[in-house]
Design a protein around this motif. Structure first.
Motif, PDB file in Angstrom:
ATOM      1  N   TRP A  69       0.410  -0.616  -0.224  1.00  0.00           N
ATOM      2  CA  TRP A  69       0.244  -0.260  -0.131  1.00  0.00           C
ATOM      3  C   TRP A  69       1.021   0.852  -0.160  1.00  0.00           C
ATOM      4  N   LYS A  70       1.882   0.901   0.797  1.00  0.00           N
ATOM      5  CA  LYS A  70       2.590   2.374   0.826  1.00  0.00           C
ATOM      6  C   LYS A  70       3.879   2.507  -0.388  1.00  0.00           C
ATOM      7  N   ASP A  75      -0.957   6.204  -0.423  1.00  0.00           N
ATOM      8  CA  ASP A  75      -1.394   6.749   1.337  1.00  0.00           C
ATOM      9  C   ASP A  75      -2.223   8.648   0.456  1.00  0.00           C
ATOM     10  N   HIS A  86      -8.645  -3.387   3.454  1.00  0.00           N
ATOM     11  CA  HIS A  86      -7.591  -4.156   1.889  1.00  0.00           C
ATOM     12  C   HIS A  86      -7.301  -5.819   2.901  1.00  0.00           C
ATOM     13  N   ILE A  95      -2.736   0.096   7.369  1.00  0.00           N
ATOM     14  CA  ILE A  95      -2.850   1.880   7.194  1.00  0.00           C
ATOM     15  C   ILE A  95      -3.805   2.251   8.036  1.00  0.00           C
ATOM     16  N   THR A 105      -7.672  -4.902   7.756  1.00  0.00           N
ATOM     17  CA  THR A 105      -7.233  -6.205   6.912  1.00  0.00           C
ATOM     18  C   THR A 105      -7.518  -7.104   7.070  1.00  0.00           C
TER      19      THR A 105
END
Length: 436
Positions: A69-70, A75, A86, A95, A105
């Motif tokens: 994700w990052k 973000d 997620h 997140i 998640t």
């Protein structure tokens, strides 16, 4: 673990459905997995879930590692603000939203039958381009036919969509659109880009103004092509072409816009496919067929198209393949049957299909498919691979489907999006807890 496999698992719910919970031990119910998004943004749109019996509506993002994700810079991307879940294979990151809440998640790893993973690895991670070739015989005929029908329409619709985009850019001028498509495919793959550029330099409206003097159309096309080497002119025809283009280029402000000879490819081409011959044939076609679009839309059999296009080049090209180099044989240069079949497949059929879509007339889309079925099959390396595996190739209708399946699915490893690959991966896994 490949991310597209995780998409497949999520989309078709090939994971345990009961007693689900997030990584923070919140109870989770999947009501709708959402719509698979093949464009930019979250992987699945407009999903529906319940967390601790509270309904949530939004998007689903799937990653191999939660930290992706990052890594993918989601973000600060507003498109991901409405992600409600997620879904990951490895949990290594939380997140945090702007309001300091954590996006729930779901860890898939303990929820997926290991036999499905083993089968995926066995089927789709081998070296063959057609990864399922050893097991294709196990796919029921109805699933093979269904997939081939699907890819055929995907192929025709994609080409039709390209035509409709061009039509829009040309202010919906169907004649100019038809001319540009036809001209591009006069390159027969090797010189498509060059012919496409030529069609924009010399538009159809200009050629129509000079249809009563065919030589002027040849001058326009040959002059703009840049194929004439003015330092080696030895014959009267070429000298006259240069003089005529000089006059016309001044009249239509074409000077300095001509193409370069290096844009054209002669390498490993047979003389009948030389750009000079193809331009001479194109000049004859656009001069002798006053209404290209309507003529092509009325084609309902290959024979009608063959007769329509049986137009010889000007007499100079009966004894030449190149400027200033006379050949020993004097032969009228008609477009060959194989080339005409290629034009039918790549120009006429997509044009009819596009017209039918644009005007909402099924008669044209049906005629296009019927015409494709009347063209002899294509015999090439790809179609032979499929026939060796037991798939039929009786006409260009079959050939086009086989080419699309290979080029747009097999060679891109899109096995999980293929009906046949889906069947092979999921058969004999009926014991899994799968809900639709």
């Amino acid at each position: 673990m490949q991310e597209n496999f995780l998409h497949f698992i999520w989309k078709f719910k090939y994971f345990q459905q009961t007693s689900l919970s997030t990584q923070r031990q919140e109870t989770l119910t999947i009501k709708s997995t959402g719509l698979h998004n093949h464009n930019a943004g979250p992987d699945f749109l407009n999903a529906s879930i319940a967390i601790n019996d509270i309904d949530w509506y939004g998007h689903i993002e799937i990653h191999k590692n939660a930290s992706d994700w990052k890594k993918h810079k989601h973000d600060n991307n507003p498109a991901y603000k409405n992600v409600i879940l997620h879904v990951v294979w490895t949990y290594d990151y939380d997140i945090v939203r702007e309001d300091d809440t954590i996006v729930p998640t779901l860890l898939l790893t303990p929820l997926v039958d290991h036999k499905l993973i083993e089968k995926f690895d066995h089927l789709f991670l081998e070296g063959n381009t057609i990864k399922c070739q050893q097991l294709l015989v196990d796919v029921p005929r109805i699933k093979r036919v269904s997939m081939l029908d699907r890819v055929l329409f995907e192929r025709v619709e994609r080409k039709a969509s390209d035509i409709l985009s061009l039509l829009k850019n040309l202010d919906r001028n169907w004649e100019e659109c038809t001319y540009q498509i036809l001209t591009e495919y006069f390159g027969f793959k090797v010189n498509n880009d060059a012919f496409k550029r030529l069609s924009t330099l010399i538009p159809l409206r200009l050629l129509k103004l000079h249809a009563h003097i065919p030589f002027q159309n040849e001058a326009l096309l040959f002059g703009a092509s840049g194929l004439i080497d003015q330092n080696t002119i030895t014959d009267e025809y070429t000298q006259k072409l240069v003089r005529e283009f000089k006059f016309l280029s001044h009249k239509y402000n074409l000077k300095g816009k001509e193409m370069s000879k290096v844009e054209w490819n002669y390498l490993r081409l047979r003389p009948a496919n030389f750009p000079s011959i193809r331009i001479a044939q194109l000049a004859a076609i656009v001069t002798n067929i006053p209404h290209l679009c309507s003529s092509f839309l009325h084609i309902n059999s290959p024979d009608i198209f063959y007769r329509l296009m049986k137009i010889p080049t000007s007499s100079y090209w009966h004894s030449h393949y190149l400027f200033n180099k006379e050949s020993t044989k004097v032969i009228p240069k008609y477009i060959g049957k194989a080339s005409l079949q290629s034009l039918l497949i790549n120009v006429i059929i997509p044009l009819q299909f596009a017209y039918g879509l644009d005007k909402e007339l099924e008669s044209y889309t049906e005629k296009a498919i019927s015409l494709l079925d009347q063209i002899p099959k294509e015999n090439n390396k790809i179609t032979r691979q499929w026939t060796a595996l037991g798939l039929k190739n009786n006409s260009s209708l079959d050939s086009q489907a086989l080419l699309e399946l290979y080029n747009n699915y097999c060679s891109k490893s899109r096995c999980l999006e293929c009906g046949m690959g889906h069947h092979l991966l999921t058969k004999k896994n009926e014991h899994m807890n799968i809900s639709s």
